[in-house]
Each structure stands twice: as structure tokens, then as C-alpha cells.
Design an enzyme around this catalytic site. Sequence first.
Site, PDB file in Angstrom:
ATOM      1  N   CYS A 139       0.662  -1.354   0.045  1.00 40.10           N
ATOM      2  CA  CYS A 139       0.166   0.011   0.022  1.00 40.10           C
ATOM      3  C   CYS A 139       0.912   1.262  -0.202  1.00 40.10           C
ATOM      4  O   CYS A 139       1.649   1.473   0.673  1.00 40.10           O
ATOM      5  CB  CYS A 139      -0.949  -0.057   1.084  1.00 40.10           C
ATOM      6  SG  CYS A 139      -1.666   1.425   1.572  1.00 40.10           S
ATOM      7  N   TYR A 186      -5.837   6.774  -9.111  1.00 33.48           N
ATOM      8  CA  TYR A 186      -6.916   6.043  -8.547  1.00 33.48           C
ATOM      9  C   TYR A 186      -8.158   6.257  -9.350  1.00 33.48           C
ATOM     10  O   TYR A 186      -9.082   5.789  -9.703  1.00 33.48           O
ATOM     11  CB  TYR A 186      -7.165   5.941  -7.066  1.00 33.48           C
ATOM     12  CG  TYR A 186      -6.202   5.294  -6.371  1.00 33.48           C
ATOM     13  CD1 TYR A 186      -6.418   3.744  -6.307  1.00 33.48           C
ATOM     14  CD2 TYR A 186      -4.771   5.736  -5.883  1.00 33.48           C
ATOM     15  CE1 TYR A 186      -5.481   3.072  -5.532  1.00 33.48           C
ATOM     16  CE2 TYR A 186      -4.025   5.135  -5.185  1.00 33.48           C
ATOM     17  CZ  TYR A 186      -4.430   3.499  -5.016  1.00 33.48           C
ATOM     18  OH  TYR A 186      -3.231   2.947  -4.455  1.00 33.48           O
TER      19      TYR A 186
END
Length: 349
Positions: free
Chosen positions: A58, A189
Site C-alpha cells: 500500500c 486511482y
Amino acid sequence: MSDVQQGVQQQDAGAGYVHGGKEFTRDMNYIPDRITADGRDGWPVEAGRYRLIAARACPWANRTLIVRRLLGLEDAISLGLCGPTHDQRSWTFDLDPGGVDPVLGYERLQQAYFARYPDYPRGITVPAIVDIPTKAVVTNDFPSITIDFSLEWTQFHRDGAPELYPERLRDEIDTVNQRVFTEVNNGVYRCGFAGSQQSYEKAYDRLFTALDWLEERLTGQRYLVGDTITEADVRLFTTLARFDPVYHGHFKCNRNKLIEFPALWAYARDLFQTPGFGDTTDFVQIKQHYYIVHSDINPTGIVPKGPDLTNWLTPHGREDLGGRPFGDGTKPRPPKPGEVVPVGHNPAL
């Protein structure tokens, strides 16, 4: 945090990461508690009391791993690592023997959230800091965690720790961070989870406008703000490290590869080759996370074999721009045993 907090919530609801016809909007509501020197939120700085739960896959959690290393907080704040994939419920401790975190005794990070909020309604995200005595989550407010490592944990910084958030540069760092977050860190994203052609193209244009701005800015200076590494460099690096292995193809951010931006690519290699950056980067876990977890984008679950990552070790030439990575400080010590990225997961190891 999970790569996409809202995405976890959507999967919990039986959906995927992409909602048809909609623009991706990140949920930025986190547990706001802060661990501070004065303990104003009820959580005083205390060596050995807290456990940082992260996942190398992440980018938001990767930031905390870098800053913890640069500042030398390894002995003050212990580390628990989740594996690169998670299901609809939670990140899990599948890297540990028996799949159980050895300090908390949990199989899932979700248990730490439920220990404090039995009906916690939001995504179970990394990074998170857990209070070891109660085994309950304290905060998952990722933008604040690294700032607090710099400003609130100073009594436990190593000798020679760099100043990552110097007061004289704070306004400029904050301004740069805001643009980098909205347009780049989160911009990839917005491309990858766009629910319509229109929202994708809008996000794509914004992303590459910002990358062009960064390319121009970094052509004439070694670091984003000032002449040393700051919080701003940490925040940009974790996105750049994932750009060619993941975002270029998986998220359709394909106008340019990182290696086709001369200044940005040299800058990324400069940081990668700096202790604390490359040695906390796990390319295998990064690729596994995105290509396996995002099953609505990559339903086969096949993880790409490429790209060749040995080019991260090629000379970057950024020393010619001047600057000192750690300012008046020194490089951090090598990673602690048990916190080393596995051999084969990183070309530097």
C-alpha cells in the site's frame, strides 16, 4: 490504508471498485485521534506502547515505513506487517507464523478496529496504529501519522535524524503535498477506478498535467522542496515506485511511463537508492496487491511478470544538482532483522 478505502466499503456491500457512470471519490474520513507529546487526545507518546500496522503493498502505508526508518523510530514503535492481499473484511496477518500477529494475537486488522468500535462502519485500512495494552486501534489518519512521527516523537528520534517537516518550509511543503495528493497520489486511482469514459479522460488529463509540472520543477532542483529530503518527497515517491509496475497498465495511466520522464525518473532512482526508500519497497507485493485484489479490473488475477526493475539501480546523476539527502543528519541504519524486504522482491536486495 487499504489502497482504496471506499473500495473496501464497496466490496463489503457486494460491489466492486468501479461504479459504472461515476467518478471515483475517495472517502477521507478517518479516526482523527493523534498520538502527541502532550497526550491531548488521550494518547501520549510512549516508547513501546504502540504498534504500527502496515502493508508494503500500500502506498499510503509505505510512507509510514519510510519515515519510521528515516527518523529511527523502530525501537519506539513496533511494526506489524499484513500480506499484500485482503478480502472483503480486512487485511490479514498471513505473513506471520500461523497467520497471527505475534504481539496483538490477531488474525485480522479488523479485530483491532472492532476492539475500539464494535460497529465500525468504514473501511479497515492501513496504515493503522494500535494501542498494545488495549489491542485497540488508535488512528488510521495516514496524512497525520507521518507528520506526527516528525513533530511529536522527537525524543525518540535517532541521532542524525533528518528534519522532514522543517518549520521554515512547512507552508511550501503543504502546498506541494496538496497538489501531489489530489492530482497524482489520488489521481492514479481516479483513472483506474473511473466509471465512465468522461471521468477517466478528465482524471487522465489532470494526472499528466501534474506530472508535467513535477517534471519541470525537478529538472532544476534535486528535491521537491528545499535542498534536502522532506515529507513531500516521501509522499511522491511511493506513487512513482508503483507507476510503471502497476498504474501505467492496470490503471490505464499510459500517456508516458515513468522511465520516459527524464527528471522524474532520475529523481525516483535517486530516492530509491537512498537508505529508507528502496529498502522498504517490495515490488512483488505491490503487483500482487493491485492485480489480485482489484478483481473487477483484472478478473483473471494474473500478475504481470514485468517490467524489468533492475533499471532502478542505474546511475541517476542527480548529485550534480547539489543538495544533501539528510541535511545535517546522517543516513539511517540498516533495516532491523525481520523487517527486511525478501530477497527477489526488490532489485537492490
